[in-house]
Design an enzyme around this catalytic site. Structure first.
Site, short mmCIF file in Angstrom:
data_model
loop_
_atom_site.label_atom_id
_atom_site.label_comp_id
_atom_site.label_asym_id
_atom_site.label_seq_id
_atom_site.Cartn_x
_atom_site.Cartn_y
_atom_site.Cartn_z
N GLY A 201 10.30 16.44 17.59
CA GLY A 201 10.53 15.13 16.97
C GLY A 201 11.88 14.51 17.27
O GLY A 201 11.96 13.32 17.57
N CYS A 327 30.74 27.22 28.03
CA CYS A 327 32.03 27.88 28.13
C CYS A 327 31.86 29.34 27.72
O CYS A 327 31.77 29.65 26.54
CB CYS A 327 33.01 27.18 27.21
SG CYS A 327 34.71 27.46 27.68
#
Ligand SMILES: *Cc1c(COP(=O)(O)O)cnc(C)c1O
Length: 390
Positions: A201, A327
């Site tokens: 959604g 990262c």
């Protein structure tokens, strides 16, 4: 003047005001349990039925083929783990290296812990897969092919109809993660013999935390969440009626927008942004199969800069984008999608994904065009690898 410009709609979208309005009565007015046999249950049950019809209509499927889930990730887990539990002997699965983690990590888990074997198809420099390689990968044990309808990082669209027809011919089930494709490109499940399809959604302007899984009539898959009889015994748990209403409304609006030219407007803005950046910034590359992409997505690689640095500088200016990189332990790992596309080394860390929505305005695009080139230029001036133009 500083503006706030949200160009990260492939990560999540704003809940549209009309979707919010449709769901609001189901918090305090019609809060009943749709399974209850009393006057409070009735409006909830009606809303559930209507939403199921709205989702089915967008896909040209039958309402009985739609089950509501908590998110796209759950839909993917349900399809893949349910498949392997149902067909333990047909345990070879074919997929691609560019899937979303909700598919890729689930498959790796199943390979490690549940005894399935995996073939991950490579992609070429434009992010495309080869149908020939797919056909060659099939063995007598192949029970499932799972390939995304469109990639979340590059927007590249995959040939779902051809793959579905091939799988159907071979008697292999075919699941597609269509989270990014639903509402952005037409999907017709009468014409495309997909066995299972996941959608979410919040990539379609509902709140986060609602999804759906299409399971074609006749395809038998064990439930992922076991308990009550909700969703015809295919997904237990009391239904989240407000969010289900939101998903129904969002699918209905998406169906209209596929017809009324809204997506052409989005792609015109995307093209304006992309062309301006490529023209103004030297050593820039568009990642992915340019003629065959979602209308709202651009993924650009700028030579000699770091994607994270671009994001931080843009964020200071109020512009939100994304990079596929994560990262990890102090080192910057480039995105698995761009890595699989074998981008040239000097480009691979400097990627920026910008993704638009129906709420993106031309003023916002102009603001991005005004600021992004100088951000890239200033970062390049700090790079030891970049030689300034004379
Ligand atoms: C966002 C996304 C998902 C995950 O959906 P959630 O509802 O956030 O769990 C899965 N696949 C793709 C391609 C996505 O873009």
């Amino acid at each position: 003047m500083k503006k706030l410009v949200y160009l990260d709609n492939n990560a999540t979208c704003m809940t549209s005001p009309s979707v919010r309005d449709a769901m609001m009565p189901y918090f305090n007015e019609f809060y009943g349990n749709p399974s209850s046999m009393h006057i409070f249950g009735e409006p909830a049950a009606k809303a559930l039925k209507k939403a199921r019809e709205q989702v089915a209509a967008l896909l040209n499927a039958k309402p009985s083929e739609i089950i509501f889930t908590s998110c796209g990730s759950e839909s993917n887990n349900h399809a893949l783990r349910g498949f392997l539990e149902s067909y333990p002997k047909k345990n070879h699965i074919i997929s691609t290296v560019v899937e979303h983690p909700a598919v890729l990590q689930t498959l790796k888990f199943l390979e490690k812990n549940k005894g399935c074997t995996l073939t991950l198809l490579p992609v070429d420099q434009n992010g495309n897969i080869s149908l020939e390689k797919l056909k060659e990968a099939v063995t007598t044990n192949t029970g499932l092919i799972t390939i995304m309808s469109a990639n979340n990082e590059t927007g590249v669209i995959y040939p779902i109809r051809e793959i579905a027809e091939f799988a159907a011919e071979k008697g292999i089930l075919f699941h597609t993660d269509a989270v990014q494709a639903v509402g952005k490109i037409p999907i017709d499940l009468q014409k495309t013999p997909v066995s299972m399809l996941s959608l979410s959604g919040h990539k379609l302007h509902t709140p986060k935390g609602i999804g759906a899984l299409y399971i074609r009539e006749g395809v038998k898959i064990h439930p992922f969440i076991i308990g009550g009889h909700q969703e015809s015994g295919r997904r237990a748990g009391t239904e989240n009626i407000p969010y289900i209403v939101a998903l129904g409304q969002a699918c209905q609006e998406a169906g209209q927008e596929l017809k009324d030219g809204s997506l052409q407007k989005i792609s015109a803005l995307r093209n304006k942004l992309e062309q301006a950046l490529v023209k103004q910034i030297s050593n820039t590359k568009i990642n992915g199969n340019v003629p065959n992409r979602l209308p709202n997505t651009t993924n650009l690689a700028f030579e000699f800069v770091e994607g994270e640095a671009i994001l931080l500088k843009l964020s200071e200016l109020g512009i939100a984008g994304s990079t596929g990189s994560a990262c990890a332990s102090g080192s910057l790992d480039p995105s698995h999608v761009l890595t699989a596309m074998k981008l040239p080394y000097s480009f691979i860390h400097g990627s920026l994904r910008l993704s638009l929505s129906k709420f993106t305005t031309e003023e916002e695009i102009d603001y991005a065009i005004e600021h992004i080139p100088s951000v890239i230029q200033s970062l390049r001036e700090m790079s030891p690898f970049y030689t300034l133009p004379k």
